[in-house]
Design a protein around this motif. Structure first.
Motif, PDB file in Angstrom:
ATOM      1  N   VAL A  49       2.879   3.057   9.125  1.00 37.86           N
ATOM      2  CA  VAL A  49       1.960   2.356   8.232  1.00 37.86           C
ATOM      3  C   VAL A  49       1.414   3.390   7.249  1.00 37.86           C
ATOM      4  CG1 VAL A  49      -0.192   1.065   8.037  1.00 37.86           C
ATOM      5  CG2 VAL A  49       1.339   0.671   9.992  1.00 37.86           C
ATOM      6  N   SER A  93      -7.454   2.057   5.929  1.00 40.70           N
ATOM      7  CA  SER A  93      -6.582   3.172   5.556  1.00 40.70           C
ATOM      8  C   SER A  93      -6.809   4.406   6.427  1.00 40.70           C
ATOM      9  CB  SER A  93      -6.803   3.544   4.088  1.00 40.70           C
ATOM     10  OG  SER A  93      -6.422   2.490   3.231  1.00 40.70           O
ATOM     11  N   SER A  96      -4.352   4.655   9.212  1.00 39.27           N
ATOM     12  CA  SER A  96      -2.923   4.625   8.880  1.00 39.27           C
ATOM     13  C   SER A  96      -2.183   5.780   9.553  1.00 39.27           C
ATOM     14  CB  SER A  96      -2.728   4.717   7.361  1.00 39.27           C
ATOM     15  OG  SER A  96      -3.260   5.943   6.861  1.00 39.27           O
TER      16      SER A  96
END
Length: 213
Positions: A49, A93, A96
Motif C-alpha cells: 500500500v 497514509s 502505509s
C-alpha cells in the motif's frame, strides 16, 4: 548537461552518499528523475500500500501514474471529496507500507531539512510508514545546516507560497521569509532529520540533475 557538470554532480553525490550511509539512510544515485522512478518501482512490491506527500518532484517523476497503471493500492488525498476526508486519508497514509516524498534541503554532511504546513509529510518521514522513499535532486544540497535551513526558509518556502497562490504572507510581497504567523503560513514545522533509527527504513534516490523547487 555538460560532461564537466555531470562529473561534478557525481563527485558531490558520492560524498553525500557516504555521509548519508553513516546516518543509516539507504542511497540510490540516479542520473535522471526518470531513472529514479524506475529504480523505485523495482523496490515497491505489488502488494504494498503506497501513499505520498505533496511534492513537485514526485509529481513530475510520473511514479504515481506508473503505480496506478499496474493497479497498485494507493492512498491518494487528492481524490478526497472534502477537507474532512482529506485529513482522514493523510492520517491513513501514516500506516502505509511505502511513503513517497521529497525533501526541501540536504546538508553536505547528510542531514535532511524540511519545512511543512500541516505536518503530515514530516510526520510520515519521522514515524509511521514501514518504508519511506525520498526523491531529491542534487540541487537541494545547500551546505552546512544553518545555510540549508536558510535556503529552505528563504528560497523553497517562498517559491511554494507563489505556487500555492497565497495572498497574505510577507514572502508573497518580498520573495523572502518574513517569519510570519499568518493563517496562510505554510511554515508551521521545521524538521531536522539527522539519522534514521532503522537502517532499512528510509531510502534517498539522489538525482544528478536539478529537480523540484
Amino acid at each position: 548537461m555538460e560532461a564537466y557538470q555531470k562529473k561534478y554532480y557525481s563527485t558531490v553525490a558520492e560524498k553525500i552518499k557516504r555521509k548519508l550511509s553513516q546516518r543509516n539512510f539507504n542511497v540510490v544515485v540516479c542520473d535522471t528523475l526518470e531513472a529514479a522512478k524506475e529504480a523505485a518501482l523495482l523496490q515497491i512490491p505489488s502488494e504494498a500500500v503506497v501513499a505520498f506527500g505533496g511534492s513537485i518532484t514526485i509529481e513530475q517523476s510520473g511514479i504515481i501514474d506508473a503505480l496506478y497503471s499496474r493497479n497498485q493500492s494507493i492512498i491518494n488525498r487528492e481524490l478526497a471529496a472534502d477537507l474532512t476526508e482529506r485529513h482522514q486519508l493523510m492520517k491513513k497514509s501514516l500506516l502505509s507500507d511505502i511513503y513517497l516524498t521529497s525533501i526541501n534541503g540536504l546538508t553536505d554532511d547528510g542531514i535532511l531539512v524540511n519545512i511543512d504546513s500541516v505536518g503530515n509529510r514530516v510526520a510520515a518521514l519521522t514515524y509511521g510508514p514501514d518504508k519511506v522513499f525520498i526523491f531529491v535532486g542534487i540541487n537541494k544540497v545547500y551546505g552546512d545546516l544553518d545555510t540549508t535551513i536558510s535556503m529552505v526558509r528563504n528560497k523553497t518556502a517562498p517559491k511554494n507560497s507563489f505556487r500555492l497562490e497565497l495572498q497574505q504572507t510577507p514572502c508573497i510581497k518580498t520573495g523572502n521569509c518574513g517569519d510570519c504567523l499568518k493563517d496562510e503560513c505554510i511554515c508551521s514545522t521545521l524538521a531536522i532529520t539527522r539519522r534514521s533509527k532503522l537502517a532499512d527504513r528510509i531510502t534517498l534516490f539522489l538525482i544528478l540533475e536539478d529537480v523540484g523547487l
